[in-house]
Design an enzyme around this catalytic site. Structure first.
Site, PDB file in Angstrom:
ATOM      1  N   ASP A  34      88.770  33.999 -59.105  1.00  0.00           N
ATOM      2  CA  ASP A  34      87.687  34.951 -58.821  1.00  0.00           C
ATOM      3  C   ASP A  34      87.878  36.192 -59.691  1.00  0.00           C
ATOM      4  O   ASP A  34      88.991  36.717 -59.817  1.00  0.00           O
ATOM      5  CB  ASP A  34      87.697  35.324 -57.329  1.00  0.00           C
ATOM      6  CG  ASP A  34      86.410  36.002 -56.898  1.00  0.00           C
ATOM      7  OD1 ASP A  34      85.709  35.447 -56.041  1.00  0.00           O
ATOM      8  OD2 ASP A  34      86.105  37.112 -57.414  1.00  0.00           O
ATOM      9  N   ILE A  35      86.783  36.655 -60.270  1.00  0.00           N
ATOM     10  CA  ILE A  35      86.838  37.785 -61.215  1.00  0.00           C
ATOM     11  C   ILE A  35      87.132  39.114 -60.508  1.00  0.00           C
ATOM     12  O   ILE A  35      87.593  40.070 -61.141  1.00  0.00           O
ATOM     13  CB  ILE A  35      85.513  37.860 -62.005  1.00  0.00           C
ATOM     14  CG1 ILE A  35      85.686  38.589 -63.325  1.00  0.00           C
ATOM     15  CG2 ILE A  35      84.402  38.477 -61.175  1.00  0.00           C
ATOM     16  CD1 ILE A  35      84.479  38.440 -64.248  1.00  0.00           C
ATOM     17  N   ASN A  90      81.066  31.586 -47.680  1.00  0.00           N
ATOM     18  CA  ASN A  90      79.936  32.408 -47.256  1.00  0.00           C
ATOM     19  C   ASN A  90      78.677  31.590 -47.499  1.00  0.00           C
ATOM     20  O   ASN A  90      78.361  31.275 -48.640  1.00  0.00           O
ATOM     21  CB  ASN A  90      79.913  33.714 -48.059  1.00  0.00           C
ATOM     22  CG  ASN A  90      81.167  34.536 -47.832  1.00  0.00           C
ATOM     23  OD1 ASN A  90      81.751  34.514 -46.749  1.00  0.00           O
ATOM     24  ND2 ASN A  90      81.610  35.254 -48.857  1.00  0.00           N
ATOM     25  N   GLN A  97      76.825  35.451 -48.816  1.00  0.00           N
ATOM     26  CA  GLN A  97      76.771  34.672 -50.055  1.00  0.00           C
ATOM     27  C   GLN A  97      75.971  35.417 -51.103  1.00  0.00           C
ATOM     28  O   GLN A  97      74.830  35.822 -50.856  1.00  0.00           O
ATOM     29  CB  GLN A  97      76.142  33.288 -49.793  1.00  0.00           C
ATOM     30  CG  GLN A  97      76.130  32.401 -51.039  1.00  0.00           C
ATOM     31  CD  GLN A  97      75.618  30.990 -50.758  1.00  0.00           C
ATOM     32  OE1 GLN A  97      75.101  30.714 -49.674  1.00  0.00           O
ATOM     33  NE2 GLN A  97      75.751  30.107 -51.726  1.00  0.00           N
ATOM     34  N   HIS A 103      80.611  27.572 -52.899  1.00  0.00           N
ATOM     35  CA  HIS A 103      81.977  27.812 -53.351  1.00  0.00           C
ATOM     36  C   HIS A 103      82.881  28.082 -52.165  1.00  0.00           C
ATOM     37  O   HIS A 103      82.481  28.745 -51.211  1.00  0.00           O
ATOM     38  CB  HIS A 103      82.049  28.966 -54.354  1.00  0.00           C
ATOM     39  CG  HIS A 103      81.313  30.199 -53.920  1.00  0.00           C
ATOM     40  ND1 HIS A 103      79.937  30.314 -53.997  1.00  0.00           N
ATOM     41  CD2 HIS A 103      81.753  31.370 -53.399  1.00  0.00           C
ATOM     42  CE1 HIS A 103      79.570  31.510 -53.554  1.00  0.00           C
ATOM     43  NE2 HIS A 103      80.649  32.166 -53.171  1.00  0.00           N
ATOM     44  N   HIS A 105      86.201  29.963 -51.098  1.00  0.00           N
ATOM     45  CA  HIS A 105      87.183  30.974 -51.492  1.00  0.00           C
ATOM     46  C   HIS A 105      88.543  30.550 -50.939  1.00  0.00           C
ATOM     47  O   HIS A 105      88.652  30.202 -49.750  1.00  0.00           O
ATOM     48  CB  HIS A 105      86.853  32.324 -50.852  1.00  0.00           C
ATOM     49  CG  HIS A 105      85.594  32.975 -51.329  1.00  0.00           C
ATOM     50  ND1 HIS A 105      85.587  33.970 -52.291  1.00  0.00           N
ATOM     51  CD2 HIS A 105      84.295  32.807 -50.965  1.00  0.00           C
ATOM     52  CE1 HIS A 105      84.338  34.385 -52.489  1.00  0.00           C
ATOM     53  NE2 HIS A 105      83.543  33.700 -51.691  1.00  0.00           N
TER      54      HIS A 105
HETATM   55  P1  AMP Z   1      80.124  35.101 -52.441  1.00  0.00           P
HETATM   56  O1  AMP Z   1      79.924  36.502 -51.965  1.00  0.00           O
HETATM   57  O2  AMP Z   1      80.792  34.232 -51.415  1.00  0.00           O
HETATM   58  O3  AMP Z   1      78.857  34.489 -53.009  1.00  0.00           O
HETATM   59  O4  AMP Z   1      81.190  35.199 -53.599  1.00  0.00           O
HETATM   60  C1  AMP Z   1      80.902  35.187 -54.956  1.00  0.00           C
HETATM   61  C2  AMP Z   1      82.204  35.423 -55.681  1.00  0.00           C
HETATM   62  O5  AMP Z   1      82.032  35.062 -57.026  1.00  0.00           O
HETATM   63  C3  AMP Z   1      82.685  36.873 -55.628  1.00  0.00           C
HETATM   64  O6  AMP Z   1      83.966  36.926 -55.029  1.00  0.00           O
HETATM   65  C4  AMP Z   1      82.720  37.263 -57.113  1.00  0.00           C
HETATM   66  O7  AMP Z   1      83.802  38.104 -57.430  1.00  0.00           O
HETATM   67  C5  AMP Z   1      82.825  35.920 -57.807  1.00  0.00           C
HETATM   68  N1  AMP Z   1      82.286  35.887 -59.149  1.00  0.00           N
HETATM   69  C6  AMP Z   1      81.047  36.262 -59.553  1.00  0.00           C
HETATM   70  N2  AMP Z   1      80.917  36.062 -60.887  1.00  0.00           N
HETATM   71  C7  AMP Z   1      82.084  35.557 -61.323  1.00  0.00           C
HETATM   72  C8  AMP Z   1      82.570  35.147 -62.605  1.00  0.00           C
HETATM   73  N3  AMP Z   1      81.830  35.245 -63.701  1.00  0.00           N
HETATM   74  N4  AMP Z   1      83.841  34.681 -62.686  1.00  0.00           N
HETATM   75  C9  AMP Z   1      84.608  34.596 -61.579  1.00  0.00           C
HETATM   76  N5  AMP Z   1      84.206  34.948 -60.340  1.00  0.00           N
HETATM   77  C10 AMP Z   1      82.964  35.425 -60.214  1.00  0.00           C
END
Ligand code: AMP
Ligand code: ZN
Length: 143
Positions: A34-35, A90, A97, A103, A105
């Protein structure tokens, strides 16, 4: 059936159009760091086939995704020294979400890391659980 979504950031990651720190890459699943990690080693496990939400997935697709969890959790715990993980999904914007590609986590946990949920546990009113069960069971019976 559509397998990728041109506007989806996670589909773009799997296509190599957006860089990622790849953790796992298989025929049916992909995992990457995760970024914006909640903890070092915070990993996202996603299905290769685009699906917005859990209920959009077939049972087999959900099972194929989940089968990667035991080894992935072991690898992440071994690499980070974490003594546990939270596995979270989420599902829907109301549940937090943001990215509309399913996805999971995997968040490494350590004593005193300060992470946590507001877990506002409640109780059922008289008869509420029974009538709820009737509706859930009724739905399942029609499937
Ligand atoms: P959610 O809130 O469950 O939809 O989580 C989305 C997750 O995706 C968040 O924790 C972000 O930090 C992660 N995310 C979004 N864009 C990227 C990316 N380009 N590379 C890695 N993680 C990402
Ligand atoms: Zn996607």
């Amino acid at each position: 059936m559509m397998t990728t979504d041109a506007d989806c950031v996670f589909c773009k990651i799997m296509a190599g159009d957006i860089p990622s720190h790849r953790v796992l890459d298989t025929e049916d699943a992909y995992a990457f760091l995760d970024i914006a990690p909640l903890a070092s080693g915070h990993t996202l496990l996603i299905p290769r086939r685009h699906a917005r939400r859990m209920e959009d997935m077939t049972p087999d697709a959900a099972a194929s995704l989940a089968r990667h969890l035991p080894t992935l959790v072991q690898a992440i715990m071994s690499a980070t020294g974490a003594s546990g993980v939270n596995i979270l999904q989420n599902n829907g914007s109301v549940a937090g979400q943001v990215v509309d590609h399913v996805h999971l986590h995997i968040v490494p946990r350590r004593d005193g890391d300060g992470l946590g949920f507001r877990w506002n546990a409640g109780t059922y009113a008289a008869g509420e659980a029974e009538s709820l069960l009737e509706r859930i069971a009724g739905y399942l019976e029609t499937r």
